[in-house]
Design an enzyme around this catalytic site. Structure first.
Site, PDB file in Angstrom:
ATOM      1  N   HIS A 153       9.700  -0.570 -13.285  1.00 17.36           N
ATOM      2  CA  HIS A 153       8.638  -1.136 -13.240  1.00 17.36           C
ATOM      3  C   HIS A 153       8.888  -2.481 -13.838  1.00 17.36           C
ATOM      4  O   HIS A 153       8.585  -3.325 -13.868  1.00 17.36           O
ATOM      5  CB  HIS A 153       8.053  -0.730 -15.077  1.00 17.36           C
ATOM      6  CG  HIS A 153       6.078  -0.779 -15.173  1.00 17.36           C
ATOM      7  ND1 HIS A 153       5.197  -2.056 -13.754  1.00 17.36           N
ATOM      8  CD2 HIS A 153       5.069  -0.821 -15.003  1.00 17.36           C
ATOM      9  CE1 HIS A 153       4.673  -2.232 -14.257  1.00 17.36           C
ATOM     10  NE2 HIS A 153       3.950  -1.470 -15.228  1.00 17.36           N
ATOM     11  N   ASP A 373      -1.792   4.772   4.746  1.00 19.69           N
ATOM     12  CA  ASP A 373      -1.808   6.422   6.195  1.00 19.69           C
ATOM     13  C   ASP A 373      -0.545   6.583   6.863  1.00 19.69           C
ATOM     14  O   ASP A 373      -0.514   5.871   7.701  1.00 19.69           O
ATOM     15  CB  ASP A 373      -3.315   5.729   6.599  1.00 19.69           C
ATOM     16  CG  ASP A 373      -3.324   6.514   8.018  1.00 19.69           C
ATOM     17  OD1 ASP A 373      -2.359   7.954   8.148  1.00 19.69           O
ATOM     18  OD2 ASP A 373      -4.742   6.996   8.469  1.00 19.69           O
TER      19      ASP A 373
END
Length: 444
Positions: A153, A373
């Protein structure tokens, strides 16, 4: 949901397919990166697909190619201002689950999601010794698979993770339409790192022994969203966003439950409630969309708990809208150069105190995580969590796109007593559908 066994088949290091140039061997944090505590951000994508025998090798090959564009992720933290881009690589794990994806997602157990992650969200080792990214690909008995990632992070926020995943997917599928190339330089130029910066580590981080929290998922479908948008419109905010409305609606009802739990039926005098939003500042700082870093600030909305009228949805939406709108270019400039540290502590100080009925919201909507995708279709489900609720921050909320962006799925963590009351709130449940299985069924 029965227990799930996950067998680790392999654990290896993936390095960039091409060595990093000498001129790029050191990557500078931006000031906001420096303030982040040592932890990973986790994302799990689920794909309903069949095994053609080529998926896993192609995933690794395209990942290696992707790391050449995201070369700091293959390095190691050197100090509080930089990463040594030494091509040491990222952790990559392949695993096998002993059940079908359909059975697993029929009623997913949040604690079982932890088995799909390659490491812990809150590591005990120093981040200087750990990879910036760790990935685990788990294949289910039906051939469906999950891709779970832990991302440092300090280097990446949700937008950075989305940029990385979409680039990786494009490299595998060969479809690069709309894919944003990462920008690795402008964040630290716009927000230069400071000297001797101490990361933000709030004392209220949850403790497993004192924080009896539970997590529930609620779906706001397109019909519910449209009705709420109409209810929330006002002269001050004629066109509120879906994120503003859903977060304000949840704030309204969680606030009510906390008031009744702590004060009975009366409205406490002199008490305030806060809703904090994590805001992506790239646009306000004129940074490229693909800028890599933890480029977020906190927008805080406040309401007086003694005023019943101020707790109506339109008023709350107006407060949220004003707070988010205040995160403009002029405000963001205060985090550049001298005075940046003072500005940051003022920005985050609201989170250092235990305010009455505080709710912290992070919207992952429009990050495109549900559109990643790899050539097998879009993920049927995206999970932002992979840890027990006892380790999560109480009164925290994550909003996710669902059903192709038509719906919003809200992941809410609250103390058990308040959550039980919320689950019996008929006004809340008229719009928020308790989620049991995934929004879209699988054929896997």
């Amino acid at each position: 949901m029965p227990n799930i066994a996950v067998h680790i088949n392999s654990r290896e290091t993936i390095k960039p397919s091409s060595p990093t140039k000498n001129d790029d061997k050191s990557y500078r944090f931006c000031f906001m990166d420096q303030m982040m505590p040592p932890q990973y951000i986790t994302v799990i994508l689920f794909y309903d697909t069949s095994d053609d025998g080529k998926r896993l090798p192609r995933l690794k090959e395209s990942l290696s190619e992707t790391l050449t564009s995201f070369f700091p992720l293959a390095g190691r933290i050197k100090d509080d201002t930089s990463i040594d881009c030494n091509d040491e690589g990222i952790l990559y794990v392949e695993a096998q689950a002993d059940c079908s994806m359909h059975d697993f997602l029929k009623e997913p157990d949040i604690q079982l999601l932890n088995k799909l992650l390659p490491c812990k969200k809150h590591p005990t080792e120093p981040m200087t010794e750990l990879p910036q990214v760790a990935l685990q690909v788990t294949v289910f008995t039906c051939g469906g698979l999950s891709i779970a990632g832990c991302y440092n992070h300090k280097v990446m926020d949700g937008a950075s993770v989305g940029c990385f995943l979409k680039k990786w997917a494009a490299n595998l599928s060969g479809c690069h339409n709309g894919v944003v190339h990462p920008d690795l330089a402008n964040a630290s130029r716009t927000f230069p790192p400071g000297e001797n910066i101490t990361p933000f580590t709030p004392e209220f981080l949850p403790s497993p022994t004192t924080n009896m929290c539970i997590l529930r998922r609620f779906v706001f479908d397109a019909t519910a969203l449209q009705v709420l948008l109409e209810k929330a419109r006002s002269e001050q905010v004629p066109n509120p966003t879906r994120t503003e409305v859903v977060s304000a609606f949840i704030w309204k009802h969680t606030m009510t439950k906390t008031i009744k739990s702590n004060h009975g039926s009366g409205y406490p005098i002199g008490k305030s409630s806060f809703l904090t939003h994590f805001i992506n500042v790239r646009k306000h700082a004129s940074l490229p969309k693909g800028s890599i870093g933890c480029l977020i600030l906190i927008a805080s909305a406040m309401v007086d708990l003694s005023s019943e009228r101020d707790q109506e949805l339109d008023r709350l939406v107006s407060r949220v809208h004003d707070a988010i709108s205040s995160m403009n270019a002029e405000y963001v400039k205060t985090f550049q150069g001298e005075g940046a540290l003072e500005a940051m502590w003022k920005n985050i100080e609201i989170m250092l105190f235990d305010k009455e009925a505080q709710l912290t919201c992070s919207s992952w909507c429009k990050l495109g995580l549900d559109e990643v995708d790899f050539g097998w279709g879009k993920p049927i489900w995206v999970s932002p969590f992979g840890e027990p609720p006892s380790l999560m921050e109480k009164n925290s909320l994550i909003l996710m796109d669902a059903n192709g962006g038509k719906d919003i799925e809200a992941w809410l963590v609250m103390q058990e007593k308040q959550m039980v009351a919320l689950e019996h709130d008929e006004e809340f449940l008229a719009f928020a559908i308790p989620a049991v299985g995934v929004p879209k069924s699988t054929s896997c």
